[in-house]
Design a protein around this motif. Sequence first.
Motif, PDB file in Angstrom:
ATOM      1  N   LEU A  55       0.842  -1.176   0.000  1.00  0.00           N
ATOM      2  CA  LEU A  55       0.000   0.000   0.000  1.00  0.00           C
ATOM      3  C   LEU A  55       0.880   1.230   0.000  1.00  0.00           C
ATOM      4  O   LEU A  55       1.997   1.201   0.509  1.00  0.00           O
ATOM      5  N   SER A  56       0.370   2.309  -0.543  1.00  0.00           N
ATOM      6  CA  SER A  56       1.117   3.557  -0.529  1.00  0.00           C
ATOM      7  C   SER A  56       0.864   4.336   0.747  1.00  0.00           C
ATOM      8  O   SER A  56       1.336   5.442   0.889  1.00  0.00           O
ATOM      9  N   VAL A  57       0.081   3.769   1.643  1.00  0.00           N
ATOM     10  CA  VAL A  57      -0.232   4.462   2.876  1.00  0.00           C
ATOM     11  C   VAL A  57       0.885   4.185   3.887  1.00  0.00           C
ATOM     12  O   VAL A  57       1.225   3.045   4.150  1.00  0.00           O
ATOM     13  N   GLN A  58       1.454   5.247   4.424  1.00  0.00           N
ATOM     14  CA  GLN A  58       2.507   5.099   5.413  1.00  0.00           C
ATOM     15  C   GLN A  58       2.088   5.878   6.649  1.00  0.00           C
ATOM     16  O   GLN A  58       1.781   7.056   6.551  1.00  0.00           O
ATOM     17  N   ALA A  59       2.037   5.231   7.787  1.00  0.00           N
ATOM     18  CA  ALA A  59       1.705   5.922   9.033  1.00  0.00           C
ATOM     19  C   ALA A  59       2.956   5.965   9.895  1.00  0.00           C
ATOM     20  O   ALA A  59       3.579   4.952  10.145  1.00  0.00           O
ATOM     21  N   THR A  60       3.349   7.144  10.303  1.00  0.00           N
ATOM     22  CA  THR A  60       4.539   7.283  11.121  1.00  0.00           C
ATOM     23  C   THR A  60       4.219   8.146  12.327  1.00  0.00           C
ATOM     24  O   THR A  60       3.372   9.032  12.257  1.00  0.00           O
ATOM     25  N   ALA A  61       4.916   7.887  13.410  1.00  0.00           N
ATOM     26  CA  ALA A  61       4.708   8.676  14.617  1.00  0.00           C
ATOM     27  C   ALA A  61       5.609   9.902  14.564  1.00  0.00           C
ATOM     28  O   ALA A  61       6.802   9.789  14.309  1.00  0.00           O
ATOM     29  N   THR A  62       5.015  11.060  14.775  1.00  0.00           N
ATOM     30  CA  THR A  62       5.803  12.286  14.828  1.00  0.00           C
ATOM     31  C   THR A  62       5.435  13.038  16.082  1.00  0.00           C
ATOM     32  O   THR A  62       4.297  12.980  16.545  1.00  0.00           O
ATOM     33  N   THR A  63       6.381  13.751  16.632  1.00  0.00           N
ATOM     34  CA  THR A  63       6.125  14.486  17.862  1.00  0.00           C
ATOM     35  C   THR A  63       5.967  15.980  17.615  1.00  0.00           C
ATOM     36  O   THR A  63       5.649  16.714  18.517  1.00  0.00           O
ATOM     37  N   GLU A  64       6.171  16.434  16.387  1.00  0.00           N
ATOM     38  CA  GLU A  64       6.038  17.850  16.098  1.00  0.00           C
ATOM     39  C   GLU A  64       4.568  18.248  16.033  1.00  0.00           C
ATOM     40  O   GLU A  64       3.745  17.551  15.462  1.00  0.00           O
ATOM     41  N   ASP A  65       4.225  19.393  16.613  1.00  0.00           N
ATOM     42  CA  ASP A  65       2.880  19.972  16.573  1.00  0.00           C
ATOM     43  C   ASP A  65       1.805  19.081  17.188  1.00  0.00           C
ATOM     44  O   ASP A  65       0.635  19.311  16.940  1.00  0.00           O
ATOM     45  N   THR A  66       2.144  18.095  17.952  1.00  0.00           N
ATOM     46  CA  THR A  66       1.114  17.234  18.537  1.00  0.00           C
ATOM     47  C   THR A  66       1.180  17.316  20.045  1.00  0.00           C
ATOM     48  O   THR A  66       2.232  17.558  20.637  1.00  0.00           O
ATOM     49  N   SER A  67       0.036  17.075  20.669  1.00  0.00           N
ATOM     50  CA  SER A  67      -0.017  17.155  22.129  1.00  0.00           C
ATOM     51  C   SER A  67       0.560  15.897  22.781  1.00  0.00           C
ATOM     52  O   SER A  67       1.177  15.962  23.826  1.00  0.00           O
ATOM     53  N   SER A  68       0.351  14.730  22.162  1.00  0.00           N
ATOM     54  CA  SER A  68       0.888  13.493  22.728  1.00  0.00           C
ATOM     55  C   SER A  68       1.925  12.908  21.767  1.00  0.00           C
ATOM     56  O   SER A  68       1.724  12.906  20.556  1.00  0.00           O
ATOM     57  N   ARG A 105      -3.360  11.911  -6.782  1.00  0.00           N
ATOM     58  CA  ARG A 105      -3.908  10.577  -7.020  1.00  0.00           C
ATOM     59  C   ARG A 105      -3.021   9.557  -6.326  1.00  0.00           C
ATOM     60  O   ARG A 105      -1.830   9.449  -6.613  1.00  0.00           O
ATOM     61  N   VAL A 106      -3.605   8.811  -5.401  1.00  0.00           N
ATOM     62  CA  VAL A 106      -2.875   7.778  -4.660  1.00  0.00           C
ATOM     63  C   VAL A 106      -3.334   6.425  -5.185  1.00  0.00           C
ATOM     64  O   VAL A 106      -4.529   6.137  -5.235  1.00  0.00           O
ATOM     65  N   THR A 107      -2.374   5.598  -5.597  1.00  0.00           N
ATOM     66  CA  THR A 107      -2.675   4.263  -6.114  1.00  0.00           C
ATOM     67  C   THR A 107      -2.326   3.243  -5.055  1.00  0.00           C
ATOM     68  O   THR A 107      -1.220   3.243  -4.531  1.00  0.00           O
ATOM     69  N   ARG A 108      -3.289   2.390  -4.742  1.00  0.00           N
ATOM     70  CA  ARG A 108      -2.992   1.298  -3.816  1.00  0.00           C
ATOM     71  C   ARG A 108      -3.119  -0.010  -4.562  1.00  0.00           C
ATOM     72  O   ARG A 108      -3.954  -0.156  -5.460  1.00  0.00           O
ATOM     73  N   GLN A 109      -2.280  -0.944  -4.196  1.00  0.00           N
ATOM     74  CA  GLN A 109      -2.240  -2.232  -4.881  1.00  0.00           C
ATOM     75  C   GLN A 109      -2.511  -3.321  -3.846  1.00  0.00           C
ATOM     76  O   GLN A 109      -1.945  -3.293  -2.755  1.00  0.00           O
ATOM     77  N   PHE A 110      -3.395  -4.250  -4.200  1.00  0.00           N
ATOM     78  CA  PHE A 110      -3.718  -5.314  -3.259  1.00  0.00           C
ATOM     79  C   PHE A 110      -4.107  -6.559  -4.032  1.00  0.00           C
ATOM     80  O   PHE A 110      -4.366  -6.506  -5.236  1.00  0.00           O
ATOM     81  N   ALA A 111      -4.144  -7.680  -3.343  1.00  0.00           N
ATOM     82  CA  ALA A 111      -4.539  -8.935  -3.967  1.00  0.00           C
ATOM     83  C   ALA A 111      -6.046  -9.106  -3.815  1.00  0.00           C
ATOM     84  O   ALA A 111      -6.621  -8.771  -2.783  1.00  0.00           O
ATOM     85  N   HIS A 112      -6.682  -9.628  -4.853  1.00  0.00           N
ATOM     86  CA  HIS A 112      -8.119  -9.887  -4.799  1.00  0.00           C
ATOM     87  C   HIS A 112      -8.388 -10.898  -3.689  1.00  0.00           C
ATOM     88  O   HIS A 112      -7.669 -11.902  -3.566  1.00  0.00           O
ATOM     89  N   PRO A 113      -9.400 -10.658  -2.853  1.00  0.00           N
ATOM     90  CA  PRO A 113      -9.622 -11.548  -1.713  1.00  0.00           C
ATOM     91  C   PRO A 113      -9.865 -13.004  -2.089  1.00  0.00           C
ATOM     92  O   PRO A 113      -9.470 -13.908  -1.360  1.00  0.00           O
ATOM     93  N   LYS A 114     -10.505 -13.231  -3.230  1.00  0.00           N
ATOM     94  CA  LYS A 114     -10.818 -14.612  -3.594  1.00  0.00           C
ATOM     95  C   LYS A 114      -9.813 -15.189  -4.583  1.00  0.00           C
ATOM     96  O   LYS A 114      -9.356 -16.315  -4.421  1.00  0.00           O
ATOM     97  N   TYR A 115      -9.447 -14.433  -5.610  1.00  0.00           N
ATOM     98  CA  TYR A 115      -8.645 -14.977  -6.699  1.00  0.00           C
ATOM     99  C   TYR A 115      -7.151 -14.683  -6.579  1.00  0.00           C
ATOM    100  O   TYR A 115      -6.356 -15.310  -7.253  1.00  0.00           O
ATOM    101  N   GLY A 116      -6.774 -13.720  -5.753  1.00  0.00           N
ATOM    102  CA  GLY A 116      -5.351 -13.467  -5.545  1.00  0.00           C
ATOM    103  C   GLY A 116      -4.692 -12.608  -6.605  1.00  0.00           C
ATOM    104  O   GLY A 116      -3.514 -12.308  -6.506  1.00  0.00           O
ATOM    105  N   LYS A 117      -5.433 -12.204  -7.641  1.00  0.00           N
ATOM    106  CA  LYS A 117      -4.851 -11.354  -8.685  1.00  0.00           C
ATOM    107  C   LYS A 117      -4.593  -9.958  -8.126  1.00  0.00           C
ATOM    108  O   LYS A 117      -5.362  -9.441  -7.339  1.00  0.00           O
ATOM    109  N   ARG A 118      -3.487  -9.349  -8.561  1.00  0.00           N
ATOM    110  CA  ARG A 118      -3.131  -8.013  -8.099  1.00  0.00           C
ATOM    111  C   ARG A 118      -4.057  -6.988  -8.747  1.00  0.00           C
ATOM    112  O   ARG A 118      -4.253  -6.994  -9.956  1.00  0.00           O
ATOM    113  N   ILE A 119      -4.596  -6.103  -7.937  1.00  0.00           N
ATOM    114  CA  ILE A 119      -5.519  -5.083  -8.406  1.00  0.00           C
ATOM    115  C   ILE A 119      -4.997  -3.722  -7.972  1.00  0.00           C
ATOM    116  O   ILE A 119      -4.457  -3.584  -6.876  1.00  0.00           O
ATOM    117  N   GLN A 120      -5.155  -2.725  -8.837  1.00  0.00           N
ATOM    118  CA  GLN A 120      -4.790  -1.354  -8.488  1.00  0.00           C
ATOM    119  C   GLN A 120      -6.053  -0.520  -8.385  1.00  0.00           C
ATOM    120  O   GLN A 120      -6.919  -0.582  -9.253  1.00  0.00           O
TER     121      GLN A 120
END
Length: 158
Positions: A59-72, A96-111
Amino acid sequence: RRRERERSGARRRRRERERERSMNRVHCITSRAQATPRRLTPAVLHAGAGPSRGRSLSLSVQATATTEDTSSPDKMIKKLKGKVVSAKMDKTVVVRVTRQFAHPKYGKRIQKNKKFYAHDEENECKEGDIVIVEADTPKSKLKRWKLKEVVEKAVVKE
């Protein structure tokens, strides 16, 4: 007749429940080459025993912890990497964000693509740039992201 309809409805619901349960199980081959049903849990799917058939999901989604401008310090800020498809508005870009994943049943890569409106304070982005945007407080009806950095500038053809 009403009883028959109620009975057939109950029978149909029971069949649907059984079908759901069977879809929720996967057969894994153990070291003794015996097939045993195993429950699909996030850990099992992550290990590659699920419908993705051993392929990792990217996935192109990246979650990172940062301490700047945040209360916690434990606060996670969502970050997305994508391509600018429109920079015609003032201080706003469409990414435009493209995410790539496998089809839940068939396993083919989907964008799949999704467009996000992001706040660009200096109007520094052009169409075709690769950028990273991060979640922010809502600026307007559609803008909930702000530009963090420009990873790659678009090549201008002349």
